[in-house]
Structure formats: structure tokens, C-alpha cells
Design a protein around this motif. Structure first.
Motif, PDB file in Angstrom:
ATOM      1  N   GLU A 120       0.834  -1.206   0.000  1.00 49.95           N
ATOM      2  CA  GLU A 120       0.000   0.000   0.000  1.00 49.95           C
ATOM      3  C   GLU A 120       0.872   1.262   0.000  1.00 49.95           C
ATOM      4  O   GLU A 120       0.522   2.269  -0.629  1.00 49.95           O
ATOM      5  CB  GLU A 120      -0.918   0.009   1.220  1.00 49.95           C
ATOM      6  N   ALA A 121       1.986   1.189   0.692  1.00 52.07           N
ATOM      7  CA  ALA A 121       2.896   2.336   0.725  1.00 52.07           C
ATOM      8  C   ALA A 121       3.453   2.607  -0.667  1.00 52.07           C
ATOM      9  O   ALA A 121       3.567   3.769  -1.094  1.00 52.07           O
ATOM     10  CB  ALA A 121       4.027   2.093   1.710  1.00 52.07           C
ATOM     11  N   GLU A 122       3.783   1.554  -1.404  1.00 49.02           N
ATOM     12  CA  GLU A 122       4.277   1.714  -2.784  1.00 49.02           C
ATOM     13  C   GLU A 122       3.215   2.361  -3.670  1.00 49.02           C
ATOM     14  O   GLU A 122       3.514   3.245  -4.486  1.00 49.02           O
ATOM     15  CB  GLU A 122       4.684   0.354  -3.363  1.00 49.02           C
ATOM     16  N   ILE A 123       1.971   1.950  -3.493  1.00 55.39           N
ATOM     17  CA  ILE A 123       0.877   2.541  -4.284  1.00 55.39           C
ATOM     18  C   ILE A 123       0.732   4.027  -3.970  1.00 55.39           C
ATOM     19  O   ILE A 123       0.551   4.863  -4.866  1.00 55.39           O
ATOM     20  CB  ILE A 123      -0.444   1.785  -4.004  1.00 55.39           C
ATOM     21  N   ALA A 124       0.835   4.372  -2.680  1.00 56.57           N
ATOM     22  CA  ALA A 124       0.740   5.781  -2.282  1.00 56.57           C
ATOM     23  C   ALA A 124       1.881   6.588  -2.883  1.00 56.57           C
ATOM     24  O   ALA A 124       1.691   7.738  -3.315  1.00 56.57           O
ATOM     25  CB  ALA A 124       0.747   5.897  -0.762  1.00 56.57           C
ATOM     26  N   LEU A 125       3.069   5.980  -2.949  1.00 58.12           N
ATOM     27  CA  LEU A 125       4.203   6.684  -3.542  1.00 58.12           C
ATOM     28  C   LEU A 125       3.968   6.970  -5.026  1.00 58.12           C
ATOM     29  O   LEU A 125       4.331   8.034  -5.532  1.00 58.12           O
ATOM     30  CB  LEU A 125       5.488   5.866  -3.383  1.00 58.12           C
ATOM     31  N   ARG A 126       3.347   6.031  -5.708  1.00 59.78           N
ATOM     32  CA  ARG A 126       3.052   6.266  -7.133  1.00 59.78           C
ATOM     33  C   ARG A 126       2.095   7.457  -7.285  1.00 59.78           C
ATOM     34  O   ARG A 126       2.193   8.243  -8.223  1.00 59.78           O
ATOM     35  CB  ARG A 126       2.433   5.011  -7.752  1.00 59.78           C
ATOM     36  N   GLU A 127       1.185   7.585  -6.323  1.00 58.89           N
ATOM     37  CA  GLU A 127       0.243   8.710  -6.372  1.00 58.89           C
ATOM     38  C   GLU A 127       0.964  10.027  -6.067  1.00 58.89           C
ATOM     39  O   GLU A 127       0.668  11.055  -6.680  1.00 58.89           O
ATOM     40  CB  GLU A 127      -0.888   8.484  -5.370  1.00 58.89           C
ATOM     41  N   VAL A 128       1.903   9.984  -5.112  1.00 60.05           N
ATOM     42  CA  VAL A 128       2.709  11.175  -4.829  1.00 60.05           C
ATOM     43  C   VAL A 128       3.445  11.614  -6.086  1.00 60.05           C
ATOM     44  O   VAL A 128       3.469  12.803  -6.440  1.00 60.05           O
ATOM     45  CB  VAL A 128       3.726  10.895  -3.695  1.00 60.05           C
ATOM     46  N   GLU A 129       4.012  10.655  -6.777  1.00 58.24           N
ATOM     47  CA  GLU A 129       4.756  10.943  -8.006  1.00 58.24           C
ATOM     48  C   GLU A 129       3.837  11.500  -9.084  1.00 58.24           C
ATOM     49  O   GLU A 129       4.175  12.462  -9.783  1.00 58.24           O
ATOM     50  CB  GLU A 129       5.451   9.677  -8.499  1.00 58.24           C
ATOM     51  N   ALA A 130       2.635  10.933  -9.200  1.00 64.88           N
ATOM     52  CA  ALA A 130       1.694  11.371 -10.234  1.00 64.88           C
ATOM     53  C   ALA A 130       1.205  12.788  -9.979  1.00 64.88           C
ATOM     54  O   ALA A 130       0.980  13.562 -10.918  1.00 64.88           O
ATOM     55  CB  ALA A 130       0.506  10.408 -10.294  1.00 64.88           C
ATOM     56  N   GLN A 131       1.034  13.157  -8.707  1.00 68.20           N
ATOM     57  CA  GLN A 131       0.544  14.496  -8.376  1.00 68.20           C
ATOM     58  C   GLN A 131       1.568  15.576  -8.686  1.00 68.20           C
ATOM     59  O   GLN A 131       1.212  16.715  -8.964  1.00 68.20           O
ATOM     60  CB  GLN A 131       0.161  14.570  -6.897  1.00 68.20           C
ATOM     61  N   GLY A 132       2.847  15.245  -8.607  1.00 66.17           N
ATOM     62  CA  GLY A 132       3.878  16.145  -9.109  1.00 66.17           C
ATOM     63  C   GLY A 132       4.547  17.046  -8.092  1.00 66.17           C
ATOM     64  O   GLY A 132       5.774  17.106  -8.031  1.00 66.17           O
ATOM     65  N   ASP A 133       3.787  17.774  -7.292  1.00 66.00           N
ATOM     66  CA  ASP A 133       4.384  18.803  -6.432  1.00 66.00           C
ATOM     67  C   ASP A 133       5.454  18.262  -5.490  1.00 66.00           C
ATOM     68  O   ASP A 133       6.454  18.937  -5.230  1.00 66.00           O
ATOM     69  CB  ASP A 133       3.300  19.493  -5.596  1.00 66.00           C
ATOM     70  N   PHE A 134       5.250  17.073  -4.967  1.00 71.63           N
ATOM     71  CA  PHE A 134       6.197  16.514  -4.012  1.00 71.63           C
ATOM     72  C   PHE A 134       6.908  15.274  -4.563  1.00 71.63           C
ATOM     73  O   PHE A 134       7.439  14.465  -3.807  1.00 71.63           O
ATOM     74  CB  PHE A 134       5.488  16.197  -2.692  1.00 71.63           C
ATOM     75  N   SER A 135       6.930  15.176  -5.882  1.00 71.94           N
ATOM     76  CA  SER A 135       7.597  14.027  -6.497  1.00 71.94           C
ATOM     77  C   SER A 135       9.102  14.040  -6.235  1.00 71.94           C
ATOM     78  O   SER A 135       9.755  12.996  -6.311  1.00 71.94           O
ATOM     79  CB  SER A 135       7.328  14.006  -8.007  1.00 71.94           C
TER      80      SER A 135
END
Length: 515
Positions: free
Chosen positions: A92-107
Motif C-alpha cells: 500500500e505504501a508503494e501505491i501511495a508513492l506512485r500517487e505522490v509521483e503522479a501528483q507532481g508537487d512533491f515528487s
């Protein structure tokens, strides 16, 4: 629930907020979201209240509600990552990281977040300086993180090299790093380097220990640093959110507590900040700054002195705490006891203190003596301090300006402030002293540019503005003189207030000349 009931619940929460009952407001917002699970406003209000009150469960509920409503801000996936990390749900943490990356600001955080996720699972971090050059932000925020990764991976030699080249010790995140590294180098048997790290952040020698650097701590320090940075970038709510994540990830971290307390203080939540600071124990390298911050949060000068006194009594050998106690006593107006404590500090450090450190202690004693009306003793202390550190501009300036101000030895006073100015030409106080010295010599044309420069460096300083006004008046620039005196009057206190008022009304006279 009827629409009117939902509205009543919202206004009840608002009333609790206005009355300062944050915990009750949080409960009301939680009930509101339960009744209106698709409401973006309910989720947003609950999230803000949860961050203020420190409720992880409510903040998480608000984020999930916002997600269901299609409201996915760039920082919300970080909460989902923190939740999965806390539960050790690595997938689940890996999935959340992919979302962080997709959102951009905090990638830019991705390499560091992924690295700590690896460490948490017992693997090598797989983080290198090269992997953190993906963006300017990643490179900027990784100077301390690389050292945390070295310490977590037990690459002590690499950490030592990086710590020697580290340039951030004057920043909070740098002091946090030094405090944590002290413990690791002590455990590695390198007490000399551990002590050197302590000196970098101004700690007395002592048996300070910190827990080993873990993934929890490394992550917490990343969020703490970013929280402070976001607040400085005028994003206080987001800064507080990041600081909360820091303590939620590592609830026992004293450094995370310090960062959170600082942000709570900046948002006028003094009671919460003070309560957080009180949880830091005396055996922590972060205890002294916690005590300092508690004195600054005290509602009265007397309360601040009491806090410092209690800390001093618990660690009687600490010169830092004794110095803090003396300074708080001065602010509380107890100058006699302050002088006694300063003298005790000098006696305590007599054999082991470095000359420059002892010179500063003598300077502080001199100031307390002078303010207490004992100029002769103050002058002796200043002369002793100057012998120990003849190139300290603050000591030279204090003695020189005092000789000028009291008209004791204008020639020597001029020499001393001139030397101080050569050593610290950017100091507004020292520039003012030199300008005033020229004024007293009758060289108004030289005095005015110096005093104007001093005012630019300390625009709200009453004494400097008054000096400039006097110089303008002597040069025949009467309107400008009154403008300068009016600026001085805005922050003047005590006898200076009446003196400035008379100058503004009637102009300069010998009786109203600045001291």
C-alpha cells in the motif's frame, strides 16, 4: 439528518473553534463528516482540525473522504503513505508513492521516501548522491538525508566525511542531524567526533544519547525539515501538516517534537507547543533548546526565570543553563541575582573555559552590572574581557560606546569603536557607535552617513534614530531631525519617551541631547 441539523453541527464546530475549544471542534467536525460523508467542506474542516489537534485517525478519515469526493490535493497521498508505513503495509505504501509521483508537487521526495521504505523492510536504502540529483529540490533537501541514510545503513566512514563537509549546522535540520549523529558515533566508539558534533550545535559536554537512526527517524526528519521550510514559504497550514506527519511517523523523536512545537508556536498555539516541549527529557541533546523555547513561551518574565531555575537545578554543571537562568533573571528585573549567577558561572568555568567563551561571559556580566548601576565593576569586567579577546567587536563596541556615552574618555572611546567597526562593518549597532563618536567630536558631516546606514540596518531602533535626529539638527536639517525623532518615539521606552517628545515639540537642547 436534516439539512438544518447538519448546519447546526457545522456552526457548533465553528463556535468551539472561536472559543478555543479545539478538541470539541474536532469532535463536531468528525460527526459532521459522518453525517455528510461526500461533503468536501466537511472533509476539509475535519482535516484542518485534526492537524491542529494532532489526531492521526481523524486526519486520515478526512483524507480518505476527500479522495472519495475526487478532491486529491498533491500533499494528501503523503498521509496515505504515512498510514501504510505505520501499519507496515509495504505494498500500500508503494501505491501511495506512485500517487505522490503522479501528483507532481512533491515528487522530488520520491527517492528519499523509497529509500526509507527499503530500509524499513530490512534492505539497503539504494540511495546515492547521484540518485538524488533528479531535481534541484531533491538535491537541496538531501544533504542531511544522505547522512541519515549512511547512519541507518551503518556506513559510518561515509557519514563522517559528509558530516565534516556539511554546511547546515546553523539551521534547525542541521542541529537535529548533529544531535542524532552524536549518538551513533558514541556507539561506534568515536567519542571525540561525537563531542565535536556537540560543539557544532553549542552543547555542553555531557552524556547525551539518541536512539539509533532508523527508517522511522529518517522519514520523520525529512518531514520536519519540509514542515519548517513550508512555513517559511508562507504556507503555515501545510507546514504544520508536515510537522504532524513527522511526529506521527516517529512519536518518540525529540527533534520532531521540537520542530512541531516551533510551528505550533508560530501559529499562536502556545499551550500545545509548551506541552510538547515538556515531553523532552533532560538526557536528550534536544533538551536545552526545549528549555530555551519554554522560557520564550512563558507568559511572564518571572515564569521564564522559574523554568530556567528548575532546569539549572536539575543539571547544576551545565554552563548553558546557568547562562540562560541569568539572562531570564535580567529580563525579570532581578539584576542583583542575575549578577550573582553570572559570577557563579565565571567561577564554575574558571579553569576550563576557552578565553573567547570566558570573554563573552564577562561581557554579559558587565551588561548586567551596568544596568544595575555599578559602572565601575562593569568597566573592570569589560577590560578583563578585552584582554581575553581583543578582537571581539561587541566587547570593543560596548566599552568604547560607554566611554563616549558617559563622556569619560572620548578619545579612547573613539579608538575602540573605530576598531570594532573595522572588525564588524555590517553591524548596525557598531556603525551607530562610530557615527555617534564622530558626532561627539563635532564631525557631523562624517557622522550623518554612518548614522543613516545604521538606521537602514536597524530601522526600528529608538537610540539609533534619535542619534540620527540629533545629527540632522546639528546640520541644520530640522524637518529631517523631527522625522527621525518621531521614528525613534515609536519604539522608545522610559525617559527617552519624554525626551523625544520635547525634541519633537521644541527642538534639540543640551538638556534633551541623546545619551
Amino acid at each position: 439528518m436534516a439539512a438544518q441539523d447538519v448546519g447546526d453541527l457545522y456552526w457548533l464546530a465553528q463556535r468551539h473553534e472561536i472559543a478555543g475549544r479545539g478538541d470539541e471542534a474536532l469532535k463536531s467536525y468528525a460527526k459532521l463528516l459522518a453525517k455528510s460523508p461526500t461533503s468536501e467542506a466537511a472533509a476539509s474542516n475535519l482535516f484542518s482540525a485534526a492537524v491542529r489537534e494532532g489526531s492521526f485517525a481523524d486526519a486520515l478519515a478526512a483524507v480518505k473522504a476527500a479522495q472519495r469526493a475526487g478532491q486529491v490535493d498533491s500533499d494528501l497521498p503523503l498521509m496515505l503513505f504515512a498510514d501504510a508505513y505505520r501499519r507496515k503495509k509495504w505494498g500500500e505504501a508503494e501505491i501511495a508513492l506512485r500517487e505522490v509521483e503522479a501528483q507532481g508537487d512533491f515528487s522530488f521526495m520520491m527517492p528519499m521516501l523509497q529509500g526509507w521504505l527499503n530500509v524499513a523492510q530490512g534492505r539497503d536504502s539504494r540511495v546515492s548522491a547521484q540518485s538524488l540529483q533528479t531535481s534541484g529540490l531533491a538535491a537541496y533537501y538531501s544533504d542531511d538525508q544522505l547522512i541519515y541514510f549512511d547512519l541507518a545503513d551503518w556506513n559510518i566512514a561515509s557519514a563522517k566525511v559528509r558530516l565534516r563537509n556539511f554546511r547546515g549546522y546553523d539551521e534547525p535540520y542541521g542541529r537535529f542531524l548533529a544531535g542524532h549523529a552524536m549518538g551513533e558515533f558514541s556507539r561506534a566508539g568515536d567519542s571525540e567526533f561525537a563531542s565535536a558534533l556537540g560543539r557544532q550545535i553549542g552543547l555542553d559536554a555531557g552524556n547525551y544519547g539518541t536512539p539509533p537512526v532508523t527508517a522511522d527517524l529518517g522519514l520523520a526528519m525529512l518531514f520536519a525539515r519540509l514542515g519548517l521550510a513550508l512555513d517559511e514559504q508562507r504556507q503555515p497550514q501545510k507546514g504544520l501538516y508536515f510537522a504532524r506527519i513527522s511526529t506521527w511517523l516517529a512519536p518518540s523523536s525529540d527533534a520532531a517534537k521540537l520542530a512541531l512545537a516551533e510551528l505550533l508556536d508560530r501559529q499562536d498555539m502556545d499551550a500545545k507547543a509548551s506541552a510538547m516541549l515538556k515531553t523532552i527529557a533532560p538526557n536528550s541533546p534536544f533538551w536545552f533548546p526545549a528549555v530555551v523555547n519554554q522560557t520564550q513561551l512563558a507568559s511572564t518574565a518571572e515564569e521564564a526565570a522559574a523554568i530556567a531555575k528548575a532546569a539549572t537545578e536539575s543539571q547544576a554543571a551545565s554552563s548553558q543553563l546557568k547562562l540562560l537562568y541569568a539572562q531570564t533573571l535580567e529580563k525579570a528585573g532581578n539584576r542583583d541575582l542575575a549578577v550573582t549567577v553570572y559570577r557563579s558561572l565565571l567561577d564554575q568555568d574558571k579553569s576550563g573555559a576557552e578565553p573567547k567563551k570566558r570573554a563573552v561571559q564577562l561581557l554579559l556580566l558587565a551588561s548586567a552590572l551596568d544596568n544595575n548601576g555599578d559602572w565601575d565593576s562593569a568597566r573592570n569586567a569589560l577590560e578583563d574581557a578585552m584582554q581575553l579577546d581583543p578582537k571581539n567587536p561587541q566587547i570593543l563596541n560596548y566599552l568604547g560606546y560607554s566611554l563616549l556615552e558617559k563622556r569619560i574618555d572620548v578619545v579612547r572611546g573613539f579608538e575602540l569603536v573605530s576598531k570594532a567597526y573595522q572588525l564588524a562593518p555590517l553591524s548596525a549597532a557598531i556603525t551607530d557607535s562610530l557615527g555617534w563618536a564622530h558626532f561627539l567630536k563635532g564631525d557631523v558631516d562624517t557622522a550623518i552617513p554612518l548614522l543613516e546606514r545604521a538606521v537602514k540596518g536597524a530601522i526600528a531602533d529608538a537610540a539609533i534614530n534619535e542619534h540620527l535626529g540629533d545629527a540632522y539638527w546639528a546640520a541644520g536639517r530640522r524637518s529631517e531631525a523631527r522625522f527621525a525623532w518621531k521614528a525613534a518615539a515609536l519604539s522608545a521606552e522610559g525617559p527617552a519617551t519624554e525626551r523625544l517628545s520635547r525634541k519633537i515639540d521644541f527642538g534639540w537642547t543640551k538638556e534633551t541631547a541623546a545619551p
